[in-house]
Write a protein that holds these residues in place. Structure first.
Motif, short mmCIF file in Angstrom:
data_model
loop_
_atom_site.label_atom_id
_atom_site.label_comp_id
_atom_site.label_asym_id
_atom_site.label_seq_id
_atom_site.Cartn_x
_atom_site.Cartn_y
_atom_site.Cartn_z
N GLY A 136 0.81 -1.22 0.00
CA GLY A 136 0.00 0.00 0.00
C GLY A 136 0.84 1.26 0.00
O GLY A 136 0.60 2.19 -0.78
N ILE A 137 1.85 1.29 0.88
CA ILE A 137 2.74 2.46 0.92
C ILE A 137 3.52 2.57 -0.39
O ILE A 137 3.73 3.67 -0.91
CB ILE A 137 3.68 2.35 2.13
N ARG A 138 3.92 1.42 -0.93
CA ARG A 138 4.68 1.44 -2.18
C ARG A 138 3.83 1.99 -3.33
O ARG A 138 4.35 2.66 -4.23
CB ARG A 138 5.17 0.03 -2.50
N LEU A 139 2.52 1.74 -3.31
CA LEU A 139 1.65 2.30 -4.34
C LEU A 139 1.52 3.81 -4.19
O LEU A 139 1.42 4.53 -5.18
CB LEU A 139 0.27 1.64 -4.27
N PHE A 140 1.50 4.29 -2.95
CA PHE A 140 1.47 5.73 -2.72
C PHE A 140 2.82 6.37 -3.06
O PHE A 140 2.87 7.50 -3.56
CB PHE A 140 1.14 6.03 -1.25
N TYR A 254 -5.80 8.01 4.56
CA TYR A 254 -5.72 9.47 4.51
C TYR A 254 -4.37 9.95 5.01
O TYR A 254 -3.77 10.88 4.44
CB TYR A 254 -6.84 10.08 5.35
N LEU A 255 -3.85 9.32 6.07
CA LEU A 255 -2.55 9.71 6.61
C LEU A 255 -1.45 9.44 5.60
O LEU A 255 -0.53 10.25 5.43
CB LEU A 255 -2.27 8.95 7.92
N PHE A 256 -1.53 8.28 4.92
CA PHE A 256 -0.54 7.97 3.89
C PHE A 256 -0.62 8.96 2.73
O PHE A 256 0.40 9.42 2.21
CB PHE A 256 -0.75 6.55 3.37
N ALA A 257 -1.85 9.27 2.29
CA ALA A 257 -2.01 10.22 1.18
C ALA A 257 -1.46 11.58 1.54
O ALA A 257 -0.85 12.26 0.70
CB ALA A 257 -3.49 10.31 0.81
#
Length: 291
Positions: A136-140, A254-257
């Protein structure tokens, strides 16, 4: 059946409502408490749940495969819609792949299917948490290093739980009980934090948010229902899978975005709209899973 569904959802809604009402009444910053939950309470919840009763990971292979089918299938459909509408792809896709298995999923699974089936819920939660904090983080952020993301308390709690299980290491009650008490704080704090977040969000992208909030449970429930029809699951596992398909996008998206500057306004709209629509789709999933 209606009262049974209400009795499952009501504790979740009331705890989230308490957080929302408190945040509307008084300004509150949950950053430290959320960090405590992620770094200590939730890992202890996972560890104690795994050590309290045997978790045979092989027995959950088909269930985990079905969960991955729902996750990846929802992501692919969201990717097509995002490209068609020319929306920010990571901001639109990731929240629909990684839903609220923590704040909502764990308590709903526990209340609906009982402690005897909670191991399956923990296996799903841990697996998706690992994927969220890596894929997920890698996609962001495609430049995020995977090695550092794996070095998290949740991973260590998982490995420790597996070690205690496989090696049959005895846990003295005076050691286990405080860990269990701390871990039991994780779920109420998750729900209270969810309510606080709902009160703090300022939504400006209602159109795209409602579209994604509707697409998420529709695609998830449809894929979960297809998996239940194609594979043989126990009654409880089928219900757990159907409920997973109806969960709304996770707040942490939301925090990651925000951290990786991937259209946080869009993600905020998706999270809020999806959480509101879950009031319709979660009861539907429970009705299908409990019948």
């Amino acid at each position: 059946m209606p009262y049974q569904i209400f009795s499952i959802i009501a504790p979740v809604l009331l705890l989230a409502l308490a957080g929302w009402a408190y945040a509307r009444w008084r300004s509150i910053d949950l950053a430290a408490l959320n960090r405590l939950n992620i770094e200590l309470l939730s890992p202890l919840l996972v560890f104690t749940a795994m050590t309290q009763r045997p978790v045979h990971w092989g027995a959950y292979g088909p269930l985990l495969l079905a969960v991955l089918v729902v996750t990846i299938g929802s992501g692919l459909l969201a990717w097509l819609v995002a490209r068609l509408l020319r929306l920010n792809v990571p901001a639109f896709v990731v929240p629909q792949m990684f839903t609220n298995t923590g704040n909502m999923g764990l308590p709903l699974w526990l209340f609906a299917f009982g402690a005897q089936e909670f191991a399956a819920a923990v296996v799903i939660f841990v697996t998706l948490s690992l994927l969220h904090f890596t894929v997920g983080i890698r996609l962001f952020n495609r430049g995020a290093p995977l090695a550092s993301m794996l070095n998290t308390p949740m991973v260590w709690a998982l490995l420790a739980g597996i070690a205690v299980q496989q090696l049959a290491i005895p846990m003295p009650i005076w050691v286990f009980k405080p860990m269990e008490m701390l871990g039991s704080m994780a779920i109420p704090l998750m729900l209270f934090s969810l309510g606080v977040r709902m009160a703090q969000f300022r939504v400006t992208r209602w159109g795209a948010g409602l579209l994604a909030g509707l697409l998420c449970p529709v695609s998830g429930l449809l894929l979960a229902w297809l998996c239940v029809q194609l594979w043989e699951f126990s009654h409880a596992q089928a219900g757990i899978l159907l409920l997973y398909g109806a969960l709304p996008p996770a707040v942490i998206n939301y925090l990651f975005a925000e951290q990786y500057r991937q259209d946080p306004e869009l993600v905020a709209a998706i999270v809020v709209a999806g959480t509101l629509l879950s009031l319709l789709f979660v009861p539907l999933a429970l009705a299908l899973g409990l019948r």
